[in-house]
Design a protein around this motif. Structure first.
Motif, mmCIF file in Angstrom:
data_model
loop_
_atom_site.group_PDB
_atom_site.id
_atom_site.type_symbol
_atom_site.label_atom_id
_atom_site.label_comp_id
_atom_site.label_asym_id
_atom_site.label_seq_id
_atom_site.Cartn_x
_atom_site.Cartn_y
_atom_site.Cartn_z
ATOM 1 N N ASN A 39 0.845 -1.189 0.000
ATOM 2 C CA ASN A 39 0.000 0.000 0.000
ATOM 3 C C ASN A 39 0.885 1.246 0.000
ATOM 4 N N GLY A 40 0.271 2.410 0.019
ATOM 5 C CA GLY A 40 1.011 3.673 -0.029
ATOM 6 C C GLY A 40 1.950 3.896 1.139
ATOM 7 N N ASP A 41 1.713 3.204 2.250
ATOM 8 C CA ASP A 41 2.588 3.310 3.418
ATOM 9 C C ASP A 41 3.728 2.296 3.382
ATOM 10 N N GLY A 42 3.789 1.496 2.315
ATOM 11 C CA GLY A 42 4.850 0.504 2.179
ATOM 12 C C GLY A 42 4.585 -0.818 2.876
ATOM 13 N N GLU A 43 3.345 -1.022 3.335
ATOM 14 C CA GLU A 43 3.007 -2.276 4.012
ATOM 15 C C GLU A 43 2.500 -3.295 2.990
ATOM 16 N N PRO A 44 2.984 -4.533 3.055
ATOM 17 C CA PRO A 44 2.542 -5.560 2.102
ATOM 18 C C PRO A 44 1.046 -5.830 2.215
ATOM 19 N N ILE A 45 0.375 -5.908 1.034
ATOM 20 C CA ILE A 45 -1.054 -6.227 1.040
ATOM 21 C C ILE A 45 -1.363 -7.462 0.192
ATOM 22 N N ILE A 46 -0.559 -7.698 -0.854
ATOM 23 C CA ILE A 46 -0.760 -8.887 -1.681
ATOM 24 C C ILE A 46 0.609 -9.490 -2.015
ATOM 25 N N SER A 47 0.728 -10.780 -1.787
ATOM 26 C CA SER A 47 1.891 -11.541 -2.226
ATOM 27 C C SER A 47 1.433 -12.388 -3.403
ATOM 28 N N VAL A 48 2.152 -12.314 -4.514
ATOM 29 C CA VAL A 48 1.767 -13.052 -5.724
ATOM 30 C C VAL A 48 2.873 -14.041 -6.050
ATOM 31 N N ARG A 49 2.484 -15.283 -6.322
ATOM 32 C CA ARG A 49 3.462 -16.310 -6.668
ATOM 33 C C ARG A 49 3.012 -17.073 -7.894
ATOM 34 N N LYS A 50 3.979 -17.350 -8.759
ATOM 35 C CA LYS A 50 3.703 -18.204 -9.915
ATOM 36 C C LYS A 50 3.773 -19.643 -9.437
ATOM 37 N N LYS A 51 2.739 -20.388 -9.757
ATOM 38 C CA LYS A 51 2.694 -21.789 -9.355
ATOM 39 C C LYS A 51 3.755 -22.553 -10.123
ATOM 40 N N GLY A 52 4.466 -23.425 -9.450
ATOM 41 C CA GLY A 52 5.535 -24.192 -10.072
ATOM 42 C C GLY A 52 5.346 -25.675 -9.881
ATOM 43 N N GLY A 53 6.396 -26.416 -10.106
ATOM 44 C CA GLY A 53 6.364 -27.852 -9.886
ATOM 45 C C GLY A 53 6.041 -28.643 -11.139
ATOM 46 N N ILE A 54 6.014 -29.937 -10.986
ATOM 47 C CA ILE A 54 5.812 -30.849 -12.111
ATOM 48 C C ILE A 54 4.415 -30.718 -12.703
ATOM 49 N N VAL A 55 3.402 -30.538 -11.856
ATOM 50 C CA VAL A 55 2.030 -30.390 -12.365
ATOM 51 C C VAL A 55 1.932 -29.153 -13.244
ATOM 52 N N GLN A 56 2.550 -28.061 -12.792
ATOM 53 C CA GLN A 56 2.521 -26.819 -13.570
ATOM 54 C C GLN A 56 3.275 -26.978 -14.885
ATOM 55 N N SER A 57 4.391 -27.680 -14.886
ATOM 56 C CA SER A 57 5.177 -27.832 -16.115
ATOM 57 C C SER A 57 4.436 -28.665 -17.150
ATOM 58 N N LEU A 58 3.560 -29.562 -16.722
ATOM 59 C CA LEU A 58 2.776 -30.378 -17.650
ATOM 60 C C LEU A 58 1.480 -29.697 -18.085
ATOM 61 N N SER A 59 1.104 -28.634 -17.413
ATOM 62 C CA SER A 59 -0.144 -27.936 -17.700
ATOM 63 C C SER A 59 -0.020 -27.076 -18.957
ATOM 64 N N LEU A 60 -1.147 -26.804 -19.604
ATOM 65 C CA LEU A 60 -1.179 -25.914 -20.763
ATOM 66 C C LEU A 60 -1.294 -24.458 -20.356
ATOM 67 N N GLN A 61 -1.461 -24.208 -19.055
ATOM 68 C CA GLN A 61 -1.611 -22.852 -18.549
ATOM 69 C C GLN A 61 -0.593 -22.560 -17.458
ATOM 70 N N ASN A 62 -0.193 -21.290 -17.381
ATOM 71 C CA ASN A 62 0.574 -20.818 -16.233
ATOM 72 C C ASN A 62 -0.437 -20.304 -15.221
ATOM 73 N N GLN A 63 -0.178 -20.537 -13.955
ATOM 74 C CA GLN A 63 -1.068 -20.051 -12.907
ATOM 75 C C GLN A 63 -0.301 -19.178 -11.935
ATOM 76 N N TRP A 64 -0.923 -18.069 -11.585
ATOM 77 C CA TRP A 64 -0.404 -17.157 -10.579
ATOM 78 C C TRP A 64 -1.464 -17.061 -9.491
ATOM 79 N N ARG A 65 -1.022 -17.053 -8.220
ATOM 80 C CA ARG A 65 -1.970 -16.928 -7.103
ATOM 81 C C ARG A 65 -1.623 -15.702 -6.286
ATOM 82 N N GLY A 66 -2.653 -14.952 -5.935
ATOM 83 C CA GLY A 66 -2.507 -13.779 -5.081
ATOM 84 C C GLY A 66 -2.995 -14.095 -3.680
ATOM 85 N N TYR A 67 -2.195 -13.725 -2.683
ATOM 86 C CA TYR A 67 -2.521 -13.982 -1.284
ATOM 87 C C TYR A 67 -2.530 -12.661 -0.518
#
Length: 188
Positions: A66-94
């Motif tokens: 946010n504007g005060d520099g405090e984390p509000i969303i952490s985003v990660r690209k899903k990885g691993g063997i399941v992701q490498s075999l998938s036809l889509q890339n997935q990103w998750r926001g926390y």
């Protein structure tokens, strides 16, 4: 006449506005704070900042603050063997203490005018709640909800217009992912 629609908080109601909001996105050079970008309003007040690989040190990880520099969303690209075999890339926001708030799915081989689908957590009856129409690279695209309503319109290199009632932090999180996918300021 004021806003009469429903509020659509994805991250938090605190990031929803009763009026249309213009977000101004400015990239930070990689030599300054490791890249990423800053989001301001028209008075140059910092509303959000995004750190990418240059700051965090991990590829496929982004942090929206946010504007005060405090984390509000952490985003990660899903990885691993399941992701490498998938036809889509997935990103998750926390948000908060690891609470999942959204998932973005994009085809691995169609990045120019791709069919990007975004679902809000917890998932409802459908496999997507928002999509991206147009080209992020050309800054001629929009995030739309399931009913086809425009949530946010990318006007040019710097301006993103967010419609009343929609979560601005969510929109910035999506911008961060698209920026990373297209190898821009958040990418190493």
């Amino acid at each position: 006449m004021g806003f009469r629609g429903e509020m659509v908080p994805v991250v938090s109601m605190a990031f929803c506005s009763l009026s249309q909001t213009v977000l101004i996105v400015r990239r930070r050079p990689h030599v300054v704070s490791g890249g990423g970008f800053v989001v301001t309003n028209y008075t140059q007040r910092v509303l959000f900042s995004v750190d990418g690989c240059g700051t965090l040190g991990n590829e496929g990880e982004l942090l929206v603050k946010n504007g005060d520099g405090e984390p509000i969303i952490s985003v990660r690209k899903k990885g691993g063997i399941v992701q490498s075999l998938s036809l889509q890339n997935q990103w998750r926001g926390y948000a908060g203490a690891g609470r999942p708030v959204f998932t973005l799915r994009e085809p691995k081989h169609s990045l120019v005018n791709c069919k990007v689908k975004i679902s809000v957590e917890p998932q409802q009856n459908s496999d997507w709640d928002f999509d991206l129409k147009g080209s992020f690279v050309d800054r001629e695209c929009a995030i739309r909800d399931r009913r086809g309503n425009v949530v946010a319109q990318f006007k040019d290199l710097y301006n993103v217009v967010v419609q009343p009632g929609y979560d601005q932090a969510f929109v910035v999180g999506i911008i961060a992912i698209l920026d990373n996918i297209h190898r821009e300021s958040t990418r190493c």
